[in-house]
Each structure stands twice: as structure tokens, then as C-alpha cells.
Design a protein around this motif. Sequence first.
Motif, short mmCIF file in Angstrom:
data_model
loop_
_atom_site.label_atom_id
_atom_site.label_comp_id
_atom_site.label_asym_id
_atom_site.label_seq_id
_atom_site.Cartn_x
_atom_site.Cartn_y
_atom_site.Cartn_z
N SER A 45 0.84 -1.19 0.00
CA SER A 45 0.00 0.00 0.00
C SER A 45 0.89 1.25 0.00
N VAL A 46 0.28 2.38 -0.33
CA VAL A 46 1.01 3.65 -0.26
C VAL A 46 1.44 3.90 1.18
N GLN A 47 0.59 3.56 2.12
CA GLN A 47 0.93 3.73 3.54
C GLN A 47 2.16 2.90 3.90
N THR A 48 2.24 1.69 3.38
CA THR A 48 3.42 0.84 3.65
C THR A 48 4.66 1.45 3.01
N PHE A 49 4.51 2.00 1.80
CA PHE A 49 5.64 2.67 1.17
C PHE A 49 6.19 3.73 2.12
N TYR A 50 5.29 4.57 2.66
CA TYR A 50 5.73 5.66 3.54
C TYR A 50 6.25 5.16 4.89
N ALA A 51 5.90 3.95 5.27
CA ALA A 51 6.46 3.37 6.48
C ALA A 51 7.93 3.00 6.26
N HIS A 52 8.32 2.85 5.00
CA HIS A 52 9.69 2.46 4.66
C HIS A 52 10.54 3.62 4.15
N TYR A 53 9.92 4.53 3.45
CA TYR A 53 10.65 5.66 2.85
C TYR A 53 9.84 6.93 3.02
N ALA A 54 10.52 8.03 3.29
CA ALA A 54 9.83 9.31 3.46
C ALA A 54 9.30 9.83 2.12
N GLY A 55 9.87 9.38 1.02
CA GLY A 55 9.45 9.79 -0.31
C GLY A 55 10.35 9.17 -1.35
N LYS A 56 10.13 9.52 -2.59
CA LYS A 56 10.94 8.96 -3.68
C LYS A 56 12.40 9.36 -3.55
N ASP A 57 12.65 10.61 -3.20
CA ASP A 57 14.03 11.07 -3.09
C ASP A 57 14.81 10.24 -2.07
N LEU A 59 14.29 7.29 -1.18
CA LEU A 59 14.49 5.93 -1.68
C LEU A 59 15.82 5.83 -2.43
N ILE A 60 16.17 6.90 -3.13
CA ILE A 60 17.40 6.92 -3.93
C ILE A 60 18.58 7.47 -3.13
N MET A 61 18.36 8.54 -2.41
CA MET A 61 19.44 9.19 -1.67
C MET A 61 19.58 8.50 -0.31
N ALA A 62 20.80 8.22 0.07
CA ALA A 62 21.02 7.54 1.35
C ALA A 62 22.20 8.17 2.08
N LEU A 63 21.95 8.58 3.29
CA LEU A 63 23.03 9.07 4.14
C LEU A 63 23.75 7.87 4.74
N PRO A 64 25.05 7.98 4.89
CA PRO A 64 25.76 6.88 5.56
C PRO A 64 25.37 6.86 7.04
N GLU A 65 25.51 5.72 7.64
CA GLU A 65 25.29 5.60 9.08
C GLU A 65 26.47 6.23 9.81
N ARG A 66 26.20 6.82 10.95
CA ARG A 66 27.26 7.45 11.75
C ARG A 66 28.37 6.44 12.07
N ALA A 67 27.97 5.22 12.41
CA ALA A 67 28.96 4.18 12.75
C ALA A 67 29.87 3.87 11.56
N ASP A 68 29.31 3.91 10.35
CA ASP A 68 30.12 3.65 9.15
C ASP A 68 31.13 4.78 8.93
N VAL A 69 30.70 6.01 9.13
CA VAL A 69 31.62 7.15 8.99
C VAL A 69 32.70 7.07 10.06
N ASP A 70 32.29 6.74 11.28
CA ASP A 70 33.28 6.60 12.36
C ASP A 70 34.32 5.53 12.01
N ALA A 71 33.87 4.43 11.43
CA ALA A 71 34.79 3.35 11.06
C ALA A 71 35.74 3.79 9.95
N LEU A 72 35.21 4.54 8.98
CA LEU A 72 36.07 5.05 7.90
C LEU A 72 37.13 6.00 8.46
N ILE A 73 36.71 6.90 9.31
CA ILE A 73 37.65 7.85 9.91
C ILE A 73 38.67 7.12 10.77
N ALA A 74 38.23 6.13 11.52
CA ALA A 74 39.13 5.36 12.39
C ALA A 74 40.14 4.54 11.58
#
Length: 186
Positions: A45-57, A59-74
Amino acid sequence: MAQDHRARQYASTHQRIYDAAMELFTELGYEEVPISRLASAAGVSVQTFYAHYAGKDELIMALPERADVDALIASVPADRPLRERTSSAILGFVRGLSGDRYADALARWRLIARTARLRYRAAEYERATAQLFLDSLGVAADPAATVVVTAHLSAYTQALLRWGESGGELALAAVVEEALDALRGL
């Protein structure tokens, strides 16, 4: 046990929505696909879509997780200059992409490169990622450090766009290295 099942079900639905969206975006174009069509193609359903993604953008754009950035920096020695730590972390991430993760990144950046709205949104995600780097490096309050880190993330985004525009014909690591090397000459 029930929680594990719910987590697997959530992850499966999340991936099904993403896969259906990427297929439709490739076939019809990003701007031509409404969320209702994405949901229908994924069997949710459209409601289920929004439970997973805030919108189409999102769905495509993804911020890295803080822990992943910390691991890269470390992964880069703390005694190295800020420029080197930042570029080495970025290159470490790029060189670690392989298989499905590499193919997925290419599909996303091909779409971003050819969609004006997503190119614009990429700048927002670039700034948010730079903030994660600044926080992880412990230099968020330093104006000079902010310039260095944001410049590196901007060069990285430009390299990803160039790679996406090439359809993967250009080698990702080489394009990123070239963009980061351009900063050294400034």
C-alpha cells in the motif's frame, strides 16, 4: 524469535519496494513514476511505502550511518593531516565497494546524474554527510576544518555524478582520486 521474523519481513519489503522503484525509474524515468505506482509494483500500500521511505528522493538518496563514517575515519591514522584523513576515508569507502553494492551505487548515481531534482538533493546529502565527517573527526566547531571537509565531500559528489553520467565506463576509484587530487592544487 518473533522480532527476528518482523525484522526480516521489514527488510524484505524494504528491498522489494526499492527493487520495484529502480526498475520503474529505469524504464519510465524518475519524474514519471508516482508513489502510488511504486507501491503497486512492489505489492504494498502507499501507507506501507511511507512506512519504509519518506518519499521517492529518500528511496534513492542515502546518508551513511554514523557508525560507518566513524569506522572510515578510524581506518586512517589520527596523526595524519585533516585533508589526508578525509580523502583517505573517502577513497577507502570507494575501494571497498564491490559486487551488488557497487552495482547498486552505479544504478543510483546514474539516476541521480540524469535527474535534475536528485542532483539538487545530492547537494543536501553531501552537506549532511560532511557534518557526519566533521563530528566523527571532532572538528565540527573549526571553521577551517569545515571548509576542508566540505570541499572534499563536494569533490566526491562531483566524481560520483561524473561516474554516473559515464554509466560506469569510467573507473570509480580513478574518478574520485582525480577529483580529490584537484583539491591539492588549490
